[in-house]
Design a protein around this motif. Structure first.
Motif, PDB file in Angstrom:
ATOM      1  N   VAL A   1      16.899  18.449  45.800  1.00 32.76           N
ATOM      2  CA  VAL A   1      16.509  19.579  44.949  1.00 32.76           C
ATOM      3  C   VAL A   1      17.300  20.828  45.341  1.00 32.76           C
ATOM      4  O   VAL A   1      17.820  21.553  44.480  1.00 32.76           O
ATOM      5  N   ARG A   2      17.414  21.083  46.627  1.00 26.91           N
ATOM      6  CA  ARG A   2      18.192  22.236  47.088  1.00 26.91           C
ATOM      7  C   ARG A   2      19.643  22.118  46.623  1.00 26.91           C
ATOM      8  O   ARG A   2      20.258  23.104  46.190  1.00 26.91           O
ATOM      9  N   ASN A   3      20.194  20.905  46.719  1.00 26.80           N
ATOM     10  CA  ASN A   3      21.582  20.689  46.332  1.00 26.80           C
ATOM     11  C   ASN A   3      21.797  20.965  44.850  1.00 26.80           C
ATOM     12  O   ASN A   3      22.784  21.588  44.459  1.00 26.80           O
ATOM     13  N   VAL A   4      20.862  20.496  44.007  1.00 30.07           N
ATOM     14  CA  VAL A   4      20.986  20.720  42.565  1.00 30.07           C
ATOM     15  C   VAL A   4      20.980  22.217  42.255  1.00 30.07           C
ATOM     16  O   VAL A   4      21.842  22.730  41.523  1.00 30.07           O
ATOM     17  N   ILE A   5      20.020  22.930  42.814  1.00 34.09           N
ATOM     18  CA  ILE A   5      19.897  24.359  42.512  1.00 34.09           C
ATOM     19  C   ILE A   5      21.122  25.122  43.013  1.00 34.09           C
ATOM     20  O   ILE A   5      21.645  26.017  42.329  1.00 34.09           O
ATOM     21  N   SER A   6      21.614  24.757  44.190  1.00 34.51           N
ATOM     22  CA  SER A   6      22.781  25.443  44.766  1.00 34.51           C
ATOM     23  C   SER A   6      24.074  25.088  44.031  1.00 34.51           C
ATOM     24  O   SER A   6      24.960  25.935  43.894  1.00 34.51           O
ATOM     25  N   SER A   7      24.181  23.841  43.575  1.00 35.48           N
ATOM     26  CA  SER A   7      25.435  23.355  43.002  1.00 35.48           C
ATOM     27  C   SER A   7      25.662  23.815  41.564  1.00 35.48           C
ATOM     28  O   SER A   7      26.798  23.805  41.082  1.00 35.48           O
ATOM     29  N   PHE A   8      24.595  24.213  40.881  1.00 37.80           N
ATOM     30  CA  PHE A   8      24.723  24.585  39.469  1.00 37.80           C
ATOM     31  C   PHE A   8      24.138  25.975  39.238  1.00 37.80           C
ATOM     32  O   PHE A   8      23.138  26.131  38.530  1.00 37.80           O
ATOM     33  N   PRO A   9      24.762  27.008  39.826  1.00 36.33           N
ATOM     34  CA  PRO A   9      24.199  28.360  39.771  1.00 36.33           C
ATOM     35  C   PRO A   9      24.186  28.970  38.373  1.00 36.33           C
ATOM     36  O   PRO A   9      23.414  29.894  38.109  1.00 36.33           O
ATOM     37  N   LYS A  10      25.014  28.466  37.459  1.00 31.40           N
ATOM     38  CA  LYS A  10      25.109  29.030  36.110  1.00 31.40           C
ATOM     39  C   LYS A  10      24.313  28.236  35.083  1.00 31.40           C
ATOM     40  O   LYS A  10      24.187  28.668  33.931  1.00 31.40           O
ATOM     41  N   ASN A  11      23.809  27.093  35.465  1.00 40.85           N
ATOM     42  CA  ASN A  11      23.036  26.260  34.526  1.00 40.85           C
ATOM     43  C   ASN A  11      21.560  26.616  34.570  1.00 40.85           C
ATOM     44  O   ASN A  11      21.021  26.940  35.623  1.00 40.85           O
ATOM     45  N   LYS A  12      20.910  26.527  33.422  1.00 39.34           N
ATOM     46  CA  LYS A  12      19.455  26.592  33.416  1.00 39.34           C
ATOM     47  C   LYS A  12      18.921  25.287  33.991  1.00 39.34           C
ATOM     48  O   LYS A  12      19.420  24.208  33.680  1.00 39.34           O
ATOM     49  N   ILE A  13      17.907  25.391  34.849  1.00 38.41           N
ATOM     50  CA  ILE A  13      17.324  24.218  35.497  1.00 38.41           C
ATOM     51  C   ILE A  13      15.811  24.236  35.295  1.00 38.41           C
ATOM     52  O   ILE A  13      15.155  25.246  35.560  1.00 38.41           O
ATOM     53  N   ILE A  14      15.281  23.113  34.813  1.00 42.09           N
ATOM     54  CA  ILE A  14      13.835  22.963  34.663  1.00 42.09           C
ATOM     55  C   ILE A  14      13.340  21.953  35.690  1.00 42.09           C
ATOM     56  O   ILE A  14      13.758  20.799  35.674  1.00 42.09           O
ATOM     57  N   ILE A  15      12.474  22.393  36.583  1.00 43.07           N
ATOM     58  CA  ILE A  15      11.805  21.466  37.497  1.00 43.07           C
ATOM     59  C   ILE A  15      10.525  21.007  36.812  1.00 43.07           C
ATOM     60  O   ILE A  15       9.627  21.816  36.559  1.00 43.07           O
ATOM     61  N   PHE A  16      10.454  19.727  36.464  1.00 40.42           N
ATOM     62  CA  PHE A  16       9.291  19.202  35.758  1.00 40.42           C
ATOM     63  C   PHE A  16       8.110  19.071  36.718  1.00 40.42           C
ATOM     64  O   PHE A  16       8.286  19.121  37.941  1.00 40.42           O
ATOM     65  N   PRO A  17       6.868  18.958  36.173  1.00 41.73           N
ATOM     66  CA  PRO A  17       5.658  19.170  36.988  1.00 41.73           C
ATOM     67  C   PRO A  17       5.667  18.506  38.352  1.00 41.73           C
ATOM     68  O   PRO A  17       5.762  17.287  38.472  1.00 41.73           O
TER      69      PRO A  17
END
Length: 313
Positions: free
Chosen positions: A76-92
Protein backbone atom coordinates in the motif's frame (compact mmCIF):
# COMPACT_ATOMS: atom_id res chain seq x y z
CA UNK A 1 -7.76 -2.38 -8.99
CA UNK A 2 -4.46 -3.26 -7.35
CA UNK A 3 -3.55 -5.94 -4.82
CA UNK A 4 -6.33 -8.37 -5.57
CA UNK A 5 -5.55 -11.88 -4.27
CA UNK A 6 -3.86 -14.78 -5.98
CA UNK A 7 -3.39 -16.71 -2.73
CA UNK A 8 -5.91 -19.03 -1.07
CA UNK A 9 -7.83 -16.65 1.21
CA UNK A 10 -11.42 -16.85 -0.05
CA UNK A 11 -12.48 -13.86 2.05
CA UNK A 12 -10.11 -11.71 0.01
CA UNK A 13 -11.29 -13.39 -3.19
CA UNK A 14 -14.91 -12.66 -2.26
CA UNK A 15 -13.97 -8.99 -1.81
CA UNK A 16 -12.29 -8.93 -5.23
CA UNK A 17 -15.28 -10.66 -6.84
CA UNK A 18 -17.65 -8.14 -5.23
CA UNK A 19 -15.51 -5.20 -6.35
CA UNK A 20 -15.45 -6.43 -9.95
CA UNK A 21 -19.22 -7.00 -9.97
CA UNK A 22 -19.84 -3.61 -8.42
CA UNK A 23 -18.12 -1.92 -11.35
CA UNK A 24 -19.66 -4.15 -14.01
CA UNK A 25 -23.19 -3.84 -12.62
CA UNK A 26 -23.28 -0.26 -11.34
CA UNK A 27 -20.48 1.52 -13.22
CA UNK A 28 -20.37 -0.27 -16.60
CA UNK A 29 -18.99 2.74 -18.47
CA UNK A 30 -15.79 2.64 -16.40
CA UNK A 31 -13.15 0.28 -17.78
CA UNK A 32 -12.03 -2.09 -15.03
CA UNK A 33 -8.63 -3.77 -14.93
CA UNK A 34 -7.31 -5.99 -12.15
CA UNK A 35 -3.69 -6.30 -11.01
CA UNK A 36 -3.02 -8.99 -8.40
CA UNK A 37 -0.71 -8.40 -5.46
CA UNK A 38 1.83 -10.90 -6.77
CA UNK A 39 1.89 -9.28 -10.22
CA UNK A 40 2.28 -5.83 -8.69
CA UNK A 41 5.21 -6.87 -6.52
CA UNK A 42 7.02 -8.34 -9.52
CA UNK A 43 6.21 -5.51 -11.94
CA UNK A 44 5.64 -2.34 -9.93
CA UNK A 45 8.59 -0.55 -11.50
CA UNK A 46 7.21 -1.23 -14.98
CA UNK A 47 3.71 -0.19 -13.93
CA UNK A 48 5.11 3.03 -12.50
CA UNK A 49 6.56 3.83 -15.93
CA UNK A 50 3.58 2.92 -18.13
CA UNK A 51 0.44 3.80 -16.12
CA UNK A 52 -0.71 7.28 -17.21
CA UNK A 53 -1.68 9.95 -14.67
CA UNK A 54 -5.30 9.97 -15.86
CA UNK A 55 -5.85 6.37 -14.66
CA UNK A 56 -7.62 6.11 -11.30
CA UNK A 57 -6.07 3.38 -9.16
CA UNK A 58 -7.96 1.26 -6.65
CA UNK A 59 -6.45 -0.67 -3.76
CA UNK A 60 -8.57 -3.74 -3.05
CA UNK A 61 -10.39 -3.77 0.28
CA UNK A 62 -9.68 -5.99 3.27
CA UNK A 63 -8.10 -5.87 6.71
CA UNK A 64 -4.42 -5.51 6.00
CA UNK A 65 -3.56 -1.85 6.58
CA UNK A 66 -1.57 -1.78 9.81
CA UNK A 67 1.39 -3.50 11.43
CA UNK A 68 -0.04 -7.05 11.47
CA UNK A 69 0.44 -7.89 7.79
CA UNK A 70 3.53 -5.86 6.92
CA UNK A 71 3.99 -7.25 3.41
CA UNK A 72 0.57 -5.88 2.47
CA UNK A 73 1.20 -2.64 4.36
CA UNK A 74 4.38 -2.07 2.39
CA UNK A 75 2.55 -2.69 -0.90
CA UNK A 76 0.00 0.00 0.00
CA UNK A 77 2.82 2.41 0.85
CA UNK A 78 4.52 1.58 -2.44
CA UNK A 79 1.36 2.26 -4.48
CA UNK A 80 0.73 5.63 -2.84
CA UNK A 81 4.39 6.68 -3.15
CA UNK A 82 4.83 5.41 -6.72
CA UNK A 83 1.81 7.19 -8.22
CA UNK A 84 1.83 10.70 -6.72
CA UNK A 85 -0.19 12.22 -9.60
CA UNK A 86 -2.88 9.53 -9.84
CA UNK A 87 -6.12 9.52 -7.93
CA UNK A 88 -6.15 6.48 -5.63
CA UNK A 89 -9.19 4.90 -3.99
CA UNK A 90 -8.57 2.58 -1.05
CA UNK A 91 -11.65 0.34 -0.96
CA UNK A 92 -13.23 -0.49 2.44
CA UNK A 93 -10.49 -1.46 4.86
CA UNK A 94 -9.86 -2.13 8.51
CA UNK A 95 -6.85 -0.26 9.92
CA UNK A 96 -5.05 -1.66 12.96
CA UNK A 97 -1.71 -0.70 14.53
CA UNK A 98 -0.60 -2.11 17.87
CA UNK A 99 -0.42 0.43 20.68
CA UNK A 100 3.30 0.00 21.21
CA UNK A 101 6.53 1.57 19.95
CA UNK A 102 6.63 -0.53 16.79
CA UNK A 103 2.97 0.06 15.97
CA UNK A 104 3.34 3.81 16.43
CA UNK A 105 6.50 3.83 14.30
CA UNK A 106 4.81 1.96 11.45
CA UNK A 107 1.76 4.22 11.62
CA UNK A 108 3.88 7.37 11.46
CA UNK A 109 5.58 6.00 8.34
CA UNK A 110 2.27 5.25 6.63
CA UNK A 111 0.76 8.53 7.82
CA UNK A 112 3.53 10.57 6.18
CA UNK A 113 3.04 8.74 2.89
CA UNK A 114 -0.74 9.28 3.00
CA UNK A 115 -0.30 12.98 3.76
CA UNK A 116 1.97 13.49 0.75
CA UNK A 117 -0.81 12.37 -1.59
CA UNK A 118 -3.21 15.05 -0.40
CA UNK A 119 -6.76 15.24 -1.76
CA UNK A 120 -6.04 12.73 -4.52
CA UNK A 121 -6.23 9.86 -2.02
CA UNK A 122 -9.70 8.55 -1.18
CA UNK A 123 -9.81 6.34 1.91
CA UNK A 124 -12.82 4.07 2.56
CA UNK A 125 -13.09 2.36 5.96
CA UNK A 126 -15.42 -0.52 6.76
CA UNK A 127 -15.59 -0.10 10.55
CA UNK A 128 -16.15 2.93 12.76
CA UNK A 129 -13.02 2.42 14.85
CA UNK A 130 -10.82 2.54 11.73
CA UNK A 131 -12.77 5.51 10.34
CA UNK A 132 -12.34 7.46 13.59
CA UNK A 133 -8.65 6.52 13.75
CA UNK A 134 -7.92 8.01 10.31
CA UNK A 135 -10.23 10.98 10.88
CA UNK A 136 -8.62 11.87 14.21
CA UNK A 137 -5.01 11.25 13.18
CA UNK A 138 -5.18 12.98 9.79
CA UNK A 139 -7.80 15.71 10.43
CA UNK A 140 -6.81 17.62 7.31
CA UNK A 141 -7.72 14.67 5.07
CA UNK A 142 -10.94 15.44 3.20
CA UNK A 143 -11.81 12.25 1.38
CA UNK A 144 -12.55 9.75 4.15
CA UNK A 145 -15.65 7.57 3.80
CA UNK A 146 -17.43 4.93 5.86
CA UNK A 147 -18.68 2.03 3.71
CA UNK A 148 -19.38 -1.68 4.34
CA UNK A 149 -17.12 -4.56 3.42
CA UNK A 150 -17.68 -5.13 -0.31
CA UNK A 151 -18.70 -8.77 0.24
CA UNK A 152 -22.02 -7.50 1.61
CA UNK A 153 -22.86 -6.26 -1.91
CA UNK A 154 -22.97 -9.84 -3.24
CA UNK A 155 -26.49 -11.13 -3.88
CA UNK A 156 -26.53 -14.93 -3.67
CA UNK A 157 -29.29 -17.54 -3.49
CA UNK A 158 -28.92 -21.19 -2.49
CA UNK A 159 -31.43 -23.89 -1.69
CA UNK A 160 -29.26 -26.35 0.21
CA UNK A 161 -30.48 -28.84 2.79
CA UNK A 162 -29.19 -27.58 6.13
CA UNK A 163 -27.67 -29.77 8.82
CA UNK A 164 -25.29 -29.48 11.75
CA UNK A 165 -22.82 -26.82 12.77
CA UNK A 166 -20.04 -25.39 10.64
CA UNK A 167 -17.03 -24.13 12.62
CA UNK A 168 -14.44 -21.84 11.08
CA UNK A 169 -11.60 -20.74 13.36
CA UNK A 170 -8.40 -18.80 12.81
CA UNK A 171 -4.97 -20.34 13.30
CA UNK A 172 -2.87 -17.30 12.38
CA UNK A 173 -1.52 -14.22 14.17
CA UNK A 174 -5.01 -12.66 14.52
CA UNK A 175 -6.33 -15.58 16.60
CA UNK A 176 -7.33 -14.80 20.19
CA UNK A 177 -10.03 -17.44 20.76
CA UNK A 178 -8.52 -20.10 23.03
CA UNK A 179 -8.31 -23.79 22.15
CA UNK A 180 -10.15 -24.43 25.41
CA UNK A 181 -13.22 -22.61 24.10
CA UNK A 182 -13.04 -24.43 20.76
CA UNK A 183 -12.83 -27.76 22.60
CA UNK A 184 -15.82 -26.73 24.70
CA UNK A 185 -17.81 -26.00 21.55
CA UNK A 186 -16.97 -29.43 20.15
CA UNK A 187 -17.85 -31.26 23.36
CA UNK A 188 -21.14 -29.36 23.78
CA UNK A 189 -22.15 -30.24 20.23
CA UNK A 190 -21.25 -33.88 20.80
CA UNK A 191 -23.23 -33.93 24.06
CA UNK A 192 -26.27 -32.54 22.23
CA UNK A 193 -25.90 -35.04 19.38
CA UNK A 194 -25.22 -32.32 16.81
CA UNK A 195 -22.77 -32.92 14.00
CA UNK A 196 -19.89 -30.45 13.70
CA UNK A 197 -18.08 -29.83 10.41
CA UNK A 198 -14.85 -27.82 10.63
CA UNK A 199 -14.06 -25.70 7.61
CA UNK A 200 -11.76 -22.87 6.59
CA UNK A 201 -12.10 -19.83 4.36
CA UNK A 202 -8.39 -20.17 3.55
CA UNK A 203 -7.46 -22.87 1.04
CA UNK A 204 -4.06 -24.56 1.10
CA UNK A 205 -3.53 -23.65 -2.55
CA UNK A 206 -3.30 -20.51 -4.64
CA UNK A 207 -6.46 -19.45 -6.43
CA UNK A 208 -6.19 -17.66 -9.76
CA UNK A 209 -8.60 -15.07 -11.13
CA UNK A 210 -10.11 -17.64 -13.53
CA UNK A 211 -11.02 -19.96 -10.62
CA UNK A 212 -12.12 -17.27 -8.16
CA UNK A 213 -15.87 -17.32 -8.74
CA UNK A 214 -16.15 -21.11 -8.62
CA UNK A 215 -14.09 -21.37 -5.42
CA UNK A 216 -16.00 -18.57 -3.66
CA UNK A 217 -19.39 -19.99 -4.63
CA UNK A 218 -18.43 -23.49 -3.58
CA UNK A 219 -17.52 -22.12 -0.15
CA UNK A 220 -20.73 -20.06 0.05
CA UNK A 221 -22.73 -23.19 -0.80
CA UNK A 222 -21.02 -24.97 2.10
CA UNK A 223 -22.09 -22.18 4.47
CA UNK A 224 -25.63 -22.32 3.09
CA UNK A 225 -25.78 -26.02 3.98
CA UNK A 226 -25.26 -25.44 7.73
CA UNK A 227 -27.84 -24.81 10.43
CA UNK A 228 -25.35 -22.74 12.41
CA UNK A 229 -21.91 -21.21 11.88
CA UNK A 230 -19.53 -20.54 14.78
CA UNK A 231 -16.47 -18.52 13.84
CA UNK A 232 -13.81 -15.97 14.67
CA UNK A 233 -13.20 -15.12 11.00
CA UNK A 234 -14.79 -11.98 9.58
CA UNK A 235 -15.69 -13.38 6.19
CA UNK A 236 -17.11 -16.55 7.68
CA UNK A 237 -19.54 -14.24 9.49
CA UNK A 238 -20.25 -12.34 6.27
CA UNK A 239 -20.66 -15.56 4.27
CA UNK A 240 -23.26 -16.58 6.87
CA UNK A 241 -24.95 -13.19 6.55
CA UNK A 242 -25.35 -13.28 2.77
CA UNK A 243 -26.47 -16.93 2.75
CA UNK A 244 -29.04 -16.41 5.53
CA UNK A 245 -27.24 -18.80 7.89
CA UNK A 246 -27.45 -18.32 11.70
CA UNK A 247 -24.02 -17.45 13.06
CA UNK A 248 -22.27 -16.77 16.34
CA UNK A 249 -19.05 -14.80 15.85
CA UNK A 250 -16.19 -14.15 18.28
CA UNK A 251 -13.91 -11.14 17.80
CA UNK A 252 -10.29 -11.36 16.65
CA UNK A 253 -7.19 -9.39 17.60
CA UNK A 254 -7.77 -6.46 15.21
CA UNK A 255 -11.45 -6.08 16.27
CA UNK A 256 -12.57 -6.12 12.64
CA UNK A 257 -15.38 -8.58 13.37
CA UNK A 258 -17.02 -6.36 15.98
CA UNK A 259 -16.39 -3.33 13.76
CA UNK A 260 -17.96 -4.74 10.59
CA UNK A 261 -20.75 -6.40 12.63
CA UNK A 262 -22.24 -2.92 13.11
CA UNK A 263 -23.38 -3.05 9.46
CA UNK A 264 -25.39 -6.26 10.03
CA UNK A 265 -26.39 -6.03 13.69
CA UNK A 266 -30.01 -5.69 12.51
CA UNK A 267 -29.92 -9.36 11.49
CA UNK A 268 -31.46 -11.49 14.22
CA UNK A 269 -29.66 -14.58 12.93
CA UNK A 270 -26.14 -13.14 13.37
CA UNK A 271 -24.84 -12.79 16.94
CA UNK A 272 -21.59 -11.31 18.21
CA UNK A 273 -20.41 -13.07 21.35
CA UNK A 274 -18.26 -11.22 23.88
CA UNK A 275 -18.68 -14.02 26.43
CA UNK A 276 -17.98 -17.71 26.10
CA UNK A 277 -21.52 -18.96 26.76
CA UNK A 278 -21.33 -21.99 24.52
CA UNK A 279 -24.21 -24.23 25.58
CA UNK A 280 -26.99 -21.81 24.57
CA UNK A 281 -25.08 -21.18 21.35
CA UNK A 282 -25.04 -24.86 20.44
CA UNK A 283 -28.79 -25.11 20.95
CA UNK A 284 -29.26 -22.54 18.18
CA UNK A 285 -28.44 -25.32 15.74
CA UNK A 286 -31.95 -26.67 16.32
CA UNK A 287 -33.78 -23.48 15.31
CA UNK A 288 -36.00 -23.36 12.23
CA UNK A 289 -34.29 -21.19 9.65
CA UNK A 290 -36.46 -18.71 7.76
CA UNK A 291 -36.25 -18.93 3.99
CA UNK A 292 -36.03 -15.19 3.44
CA UNK A 293 -33.29 -14.10 5.87
CA UNK A 294 -31.71 -11.07 4.24
CA UNK A 295 -29.45 -8.29 5.40
CA UNK A 296 -30.24 -4.68 4.62
CA UNK A 297 -28.88 -1.21 5.25
CA UNK A 298 -30.76 1.79 6.57
CA UNK A 299 -29.61 3.81 3.57
CA UNK A 300 -28.46 3.08 0.04
CA UNK A 301 -24.76 2.77 0.86
CA UNK A 302 -23.94 1.17 -2.49
CA UNK A 303 -25.58 4.05 -4.33
CA UNK A 304 -23.55 6.43 -2.17
CA UNK A 305 -20.33 4.58 -3.04
CA UNK A 306 -21.30 4.66 -6.72
CA UNK A 307 -21.78 8.45 -6.57
CA UNK A 308 -18.48 8.87 -4.71
CA UNK A 309 -16.61 7.01 -7.46
CA UNK A 310 -18.37 8.94 -10.23
CA UNK A 311 -17.41 12.24 -8.61
CA UNK A 312 -13.80 11.09 -8.34
CA UNK A 313 -13.65 9.87 -11.93
Amino acid sequence: MLNTPDHGNLGDHAIALAEERFFKDRLPDIRYKEVTGDYYRKNHKLLKMIVPKRIVLGISGGGYIGDVWMEEEELVRNVISSFPKNKIIIFPQTVYYHDDDNGRKEWECTKRIIQTHGDSLIFCLRDKRSYDFIKNNIPEMKNIFYYPDMVLSLDVKFDEKREGILTCFRSDKEKILSDEVINKINSCAEKNGIRIRPTSTVLDKNVGIADRENEVYEKLREFASAKLVITDRLHAMLFAAITGTPCVAFDNETKKISGVYKWIECLDYISLSFREEIIDTIKLADVDIRKENKYFFSKDVWGALERTIYEIM
